[in-house]
Scaffold this motif. Structure first.
Motif, PDB file in Angstrom:
ATOM      1  N   ALA A 160       0.816  -1.217   0.000  1.00 39.47           N
ATOM      2  CA  ALA A 160       0.000   0.000   0.000  1.00 39.47           C
ATOM      3  C   ALA A 160       0.850   1.267   0.000  1.00 39.47           C
ATOM      4  CB  ALA A 160      -0.920   0.002   1.217  1.00 39.47           C
ATOM      5  N   LEU A 161       2.123   1.171   0.413  1.00 37.13           N
ATOM      6  CA  LEU A 161       3.018   2.327   0.364  1.00 37.13           C
ATOM      7  C   LEU A 161       3.516   2.599  -1.049  1.00 37.13           C
ATOM      8  CD1 LEU A 161       5.213   1.744   3.553  1.00 37.13           C
ATOM      9  CD2 LEU A 161       3.311   3.335   3.281  1.00 37.13           C
ATOM     10  N   TYR A 162       3.404   1.615  -1.926  1.00 39.28           N
ATOM     11  CA  TYR A 162       3.976   1.715  -3.264  1.00 39.28           C
ATOM     12  C   TYR A 162       2.937   1.856  -4.367  1.00 39.28           C
ATOM     13  CZ  TYR A 162       8.546   0.347  -1.403  1.00 39.28           C
ATOM     14  OH  TYR A 162       9.731   0.308  -0.706  1.00 39.28           O
ATOM     15  N   THR A 163       1.689   1.507  -4.096  1.00 38.60           N
ATOM     16  CA  THR A 163       0.680   1.545  -5.148  1.00 38.60           C
ATOM     17  C   THR A 163      -0.665   1.941  -4.564  1.00 38.60           C
ATOM     18  OG1 THR A 163      -0.432   0.256  -6.872  1.00 38.60           O
ATOM     19  CG2 THR A 163       0.190  -0.916  -4.863  1.00 38.60           C
ATOM     20  N   THR A 164      -1.519   2.497  -5.408  1.00 37.92           N
ATOM     21  CA  THR A 164      -2.822   2.979  -4.945  1.00 37.92           C
ATOM     22  C   THR A 164      -3.977   2.062  -5.352  1.00 37.92           C
ATOM     23  OG1 THR A 164      -3.035   4.330  -6.952  1.00 37.92           O
ATOM     24  CG2 THR A 164      -2.071   5.385  -5.022  1.00 37.92           C
ATOM     25  N   ASP A 165      -3.687   0.990  -6.077  1.00 41.99           N
ATOM     26  CA  ASP A 165      -4.782   0.165  -6.596  1.00 41.99           C
ATOM     27  C   ASP A 165      -5.095  -1.048  -5.729  1.00 41.99           C
ATOM     28  OD1 ASP A 165      -2.651  -1.519  -7.111  1.00 41.99           O
ATOM     29  OD2 ASP A 165      -2.776  -1.371  -9.299  1.00 41.99           O
ATOM     30  N   GLY A 166      -4.433  -1.164  -4.579  1.00 46.75           N
ATOM     31  CA  GLY A 166      -4.729  -2.264  -3.667  1.00 46.75           C
ATOM     32  C   GLY A 166      -4.062  -3.580  -4.003  1.00 46.75           C
ATOM     33  N   GLU A 167      -3.270  -3.620  -5.056  1.00 42.65           N
ATOM     34  CA  GLU A 167      -2.607  -4.868  -5.438  1.00 42.65           C
ATOM     35  C   GLU A 167      -1.539  -5.238  -4.405  1.00 42.65           C
ATOM     36  OE1 GLU A 167       0.068  -6.736  -9.126  1.00 42.65           O
ATOM     37  OE2 GLU A 167      -0.603  -4.631  -9.168  1.00 42.65           O
ATOM     38  N   ILE A 168      -1.488  -6.512  -4.031  1.00 38.35           N
ATOM     39  CA  ILE A 168      -0.458  -7.002  -3.116  1.00 38.35           C
ATOM     40  C   ILE A 168       0.704  -7.521  -3.942  1.00 38.35           C
ATOM     41  CG2 ILE A 168       0.103  -8.663  -1.312  1.00 38.35           C
ATOM     42  CD1 ILE A 168      -2.805  -8.586  -0.461  1.00 38.35           C
ATOM     43  N   ILE A 169       1.866  -6.938  -3.757  1.00 37.14           N
ATOM     44  CA  ILE A 169       3.043  -7.283  -4.550  1.00 37.14           C
ATOM     45  C   ILE A 169       4.116  -7.819  -3.604  1.00 37.14           C
ATOM     46  CG2 ILE A 169       4.738  -6.458  -6.215  1.00 37.14           C
ATOM     47  CD1 ILE A 169       2.825  -4.121  -6.801  1.00 37.14           C
ATOM     48  N   ALA A 170       4.463  -9.076  -3.760  1.00 36.14           N
ATOM     49  CA  ALA A 170       5.378  -9.722  -2.812  1.00 36.14           C
ATOM     50  C   ALA A 170       6.825  -9.294  -3.001  1.00 36.14           C
ATOM     51  CB  ALA A 170       5.264 -11.247  -2.935  1.00 36.14           C
ATOM     52  N   GLU A 171       7.251  -9.087  -4.245  1.00 31.94           N
ATOM     53  CA  GLU A 171       8.658  -8.805  -4.518  1.00 31.94           C
ATOM     54  C   GLU A 171       8.962  -7.311  -4.424  1.00 31.94           C
ATOM     55  OE1 GLU A 171      11.091 -10.981  -5.011  1.00 31.94           O
ATOM     56  OE2 GLU A 171       9.648 -12.607  -4.691  1.00 31.94           O
ATOM     57  N   LYS A 172      10.032  -6.982  -3.711  1.00 31.11           N
ATOM     58  CA  LYS A 172      10.418  -5.589  -3.500  1.00 31.11           C
ATOM     59  C   LYS A 172      10.694  -4.873  -4.826  1.00 31.11           C
ATOM     60  CE  LYS A 172      13.841  -2.873  -0.891  1.00 31.11           C
ATOM     61  NZ  LYS A 172      14.661  -2.326  -1.981  1.00 31.11           N
ATOM     62  N   LYS A 173      11.406  -5.517  -5.736  1.00 30.72           N
ATOM     63  CA  LYS A 173      11.729  -4.911  -7.029  1.00 30.72           C
ATOM     64  C   LYS A 173      10.470  -4.576  -7.819  1.00 30.72           C
ATOM     65  CE  LYS A 173      16.272  -4.782  -7.122  1.00 30.72           C
ATOM     66  NZ  LYS A 173      16.998  -3.489  -7.242  1.00 30.72           N
ATOM     67  N   GLU A 174       9.474  -5.441  -7.739  1.00 29.42           N
ATOM     68  CA  GLU A 174       8.224  -5.196  -8.448  1.00 29.42           C
ATOM     69  C   GLU A 174       7.446  -4.037  -7.825  1.00 29.42           C
ATOM     70  OE1 GLU A 174       7.104  -6.536 -11.311  1.00 29.42           O
ATOM     71  OE2 GLU A 174       9.112  -7.396 -11.384  1.00 29.42           O
ATOM     72  N   ARG A 175       7.503  -3.919  -6.495  1.00 29.28           N
ATOM     73  CA  ARG A 175       6.854  -2.777  -5.840  1.00 29.28           C
ATOM     74  C   ARG A 175       7.512  -1.473  -6.278  1.00 29.28           C
ATOM     75  NH1 ARG A 175       6.855  -6.274  -1.126  1.00 29.28           N
ATOM     76  NH2 ARG A 175       8.728  -5.245  -0.329  1.00 29.28           N
ATOM     77  N   GLU A 176       8.829  -1.479  -6.343  1.00 27.05           N
ATOM     78  CA  GLU A 176       9.547  -0.272  -6.754  1.00 27.05           C
ATOM     79  C   GLU A 176       9.212   0.114  -8.194  1.00 27.05           C
ATOM     80  OE1 GLU A 176      13.379  -1.108  -3.800  1.00 27.05           O
ATOM     81  OE2 GLU A 176      13.547  -1.462  -5.945  1.00 27.05           O
ATOM     82  N   LYS A 177       9.145  -0.875  -9.069  1.00 28.16           N
ATOM     83  CA  LYS A 177       8.787  -0.604 -10.459  1.00 28.16           C
ATOM     84  C   LYS A 177       7.383  -0.020 -10.551  1.00 28.16           C
ATOM     85  CE  LYS A 177       8.539  -2.775 -15.043  1.00 28.16           C
ATOM     86  NZ  LYS A 177       7.228  -2.193 -15.358  1.00 28.16           N
ATOM     87  N   LYS A 178       6.469  -0.549  -9.761  1.00 27.95           N
ATOM     88  CA  LYS A 178       5.091  -0.071  -9.754  1.00 27.95           C
ATOM     89  C   LYS A 178       5.029   1.393  -9.324  1.00 27.95           C
ATOM     90  CE  LYS A 178       0.540  -1.071  -9.711  1.00 27.95           C
ATOM     91  NZ  LYS A 178      -0.233  -1.709 -10.783  1.00 27.95           N
ATOM     92  N   LEU A 179       5.792   1.749  -8.279  1.00 24.96           N
ATOM     93  CA  LEU A 179       5.796   3.123  -7.797  1.00 24.96           C
ATOM     94  C   LEU A 179       6.373   4.071  -8.843  1.00 24.96           C
ATOM     95  CD1 LEU A 179       5.345   5.179  -5.532  1.00 24.96           C
ATOM     96  CD2 LEU A 179       7.626   4.593  -4.662  1.00 24.96           C
ATOM     97  N   SER A 180       7.461   3.684  -9.468  1.00 21.28           N
ATOM     98  CA  SER A 180       8.065   4.525 -10.510  1.00 21.28           C
ATOM     99  C   SER A 180       7.111   4.716 -11.682  1.00 21.28           C
ATOM    100  CB  SER A 180       9.380   3.912 -10.989  1.00 21.28           C
ATOM    101  OG  SER A 180      10.344   3.900  -9.964  1.00 21.28           O
ATOM    102  N   ASP A 181       6.439   3.628 -12.085  1.00 22.64           N
ATOM    103  CA  ASP A 181       5.496   3.708 -13.214  1.00 22.64           C
ATOM    104  C   ASP A 181       4.302   4.596 -12.881  1.00 22.64           C
ATOM    105  OD1 ASP A 181       7.146   2.047 -14.635  1.00 22.64           O
ATOM    106  OD2 ASP A 181       5.963   0.230 -14.295  1.00 22.64           O
TER     107      ASP A 181
END
Length: 297
Positions: free
Chosen positions: A3-24
C-alpha cells in the motif's frame, strides 16, 4: 507494504516489483537504496530508502530485539541528519506496519483456530483463509493473496494459537498495525555565501593519483556570512580516503587543495561546511586510462 507503493490495492510480494510499480505510477525518477548505504556521495532527486533490519530483528529475535532498539534509533537519527545536510528539503519517516510485544503467554491467553472453515494459514495476529468466516469471533476482510481470499483478525488483543516463538509480532488489528505514522523532518539552512568547485571537467580525467580541487566562493549574503570554514573530502565508495585541512574562505576567494586517490580509479570530492556539515558542492573524479608520463613531453 504494498500500500506504500501503489494505490490500486494490489499485493506485490517482490520488492523490485513494488519499486517498479511506484516509478510507473508516479512517472518520477526515483532512486531506491538501503538506508545504511546513504553516505556523503548519495545522489538522486527522490530517494526511497528501506531499512529491513528492523523488521527482520523483530520477527526473528523477538524479545531479544529490545536491546537493539537504541541502536536502530541512532542509525535513523544519523541518516536523517545526513540527508538534510545533503540538501534534501524533506525527509519522511514511515513504516509499513507496527509491532506488538506479546510477552510471556499462558496457553489460555491464546485464541484457538480450530473453528476456521476451509483452508487456512495461521499467524500470531492474523489468519488467511479460503472461506469467509462468520460469527462474533473474527473480523473477516476480503483480500486475495496466494491461494487465500480473506484475512481474519481477532476482536481482541489476544494472539492466535500459532507455531513459533511468541514475542514481537505484526500488530493484527491493533492501532500499531493499522495507523501508519508519517514523520516529516525539515532543515532551515543558514543564508551563507555559496562555494562551488570550478574545475569539475578536469576532475573526470586526471593523470596519476594526485588530483587538484579548485573552488571559489560567491558573494556574502549578509554581514554574518562574510567568512565560511570549509573542508574538502574525497570519497571512494562510502569511505573517506583523504581530506583537506579546514579552510577559511571569504567572499570572492579562489582556493585549491590536493588530494590522493591512491590505488582507486574513481571517487567523489565533496565540499562541506565544517560548522554545519552542510554539503556545498561535489564532483565526480575519474583517473585517466593513460599513464602519467611525468613531464616527458
Amino acid at each position: 507494504m504494498s500500500a506504500l507503493y501503489t494505490t490500486d490495492g494490489e499485493i506485490i510480494a517482490e520488492k523490485k516489483e513494488r519499486e517498479k510499480k511506484l516509478s510507473d505510477e508516479t512517472g518520477k525518477d526515483i532512486t531506491y537504496m538501503q538506508l545504511d548505504e546513504v553516505n556523503g556521495t548519495t545522489d538522486g532527486e527522490i530517494l526511497v530508502l528501506t531499512y529491513k533490519d528492523i523488521d527482520d530483528a523483530g520477527e526473528k529475535m523477538q524479545q531479544g530485539m529490545l536491546r537493539l532498539v537504541d541502536e536502530f534509533e541512532d542509525i535513523l537519527v544519523e541518516k536523517i541528519q545526513l540527508l538534510l545536510h545533503l540538501g534534501y528539503k524533506e525527509v519522511h519517516l514511515v513504516t509499513d506496519h507496527g509491532f506488538v510485544l506479546t510477552g510471556i503467554l499462558e496457553e489460555s491467553d491464546k485464541i484457538p483456530t480450530d473453528d476456521i472453515s476451509g483452508g487456512k494459514k495461521v499467524s500470531e495476529r492474523y489468519i488467511r483463509s479460503v472461506d469467509e468466516q462468520s460469527g462474533s469471533k473474527y473480523i473477516s476482510i476480503e483480500e486475495h493473496y496466494e491461494n487465500y481470499n480473506y484475512v481474519n483478525f481477532a476482536k481482541s488483543s489476544r494472539p492466535f494459537v500459532s507455531t513459533g516463538k511468541y514475542g514481537y509480532s505484526h500488530g493484527g488489528f491493533t492501532p500499531q498495525e493499522v495507523v501508519i505514522p508519517n514523520f516529516v523532518f525539515t532543515y532551515n539552512k543558514q543564508n551563507q555565501m555559496d562555494v562551488d568547485i570550478t574545475n569539475k571537467k578536469d576532475l573526470i580525467d586526471i593523470a596519476g593519483n594526485i588530483l587538484t580541487v579548485k573552488f571559489s566562493s560567491g558573494e556574502a549574503k549578509d554581514v554574518l556570512s562574510y567568512q565560511r570554514k570549509v573542508r574538502v573530502l574525497l570519497y571512494v565508495g562510502d569511505k573517506i580516503v583523504d581530506k583537506s585541512s579546514i579552510i577559511s574562505i571569504s567572499p570572492g576567494s579562489q582556493e585549491k587543495v590536493e588530494l590522493s586517490l591512491d590505488s582507486a580509479t574513481e571517487g567523489v570530492v565533496v565540499i562541506i561546511d565544517e560548522d554545519t556539515k552542510d554539503q556545498l558542492d561535489k564532483a565526480k573524479v575519474t583517473k585517466s586510462q593513460m599513464r602519467d608520463l611525468g613531464g616527458l613531453f
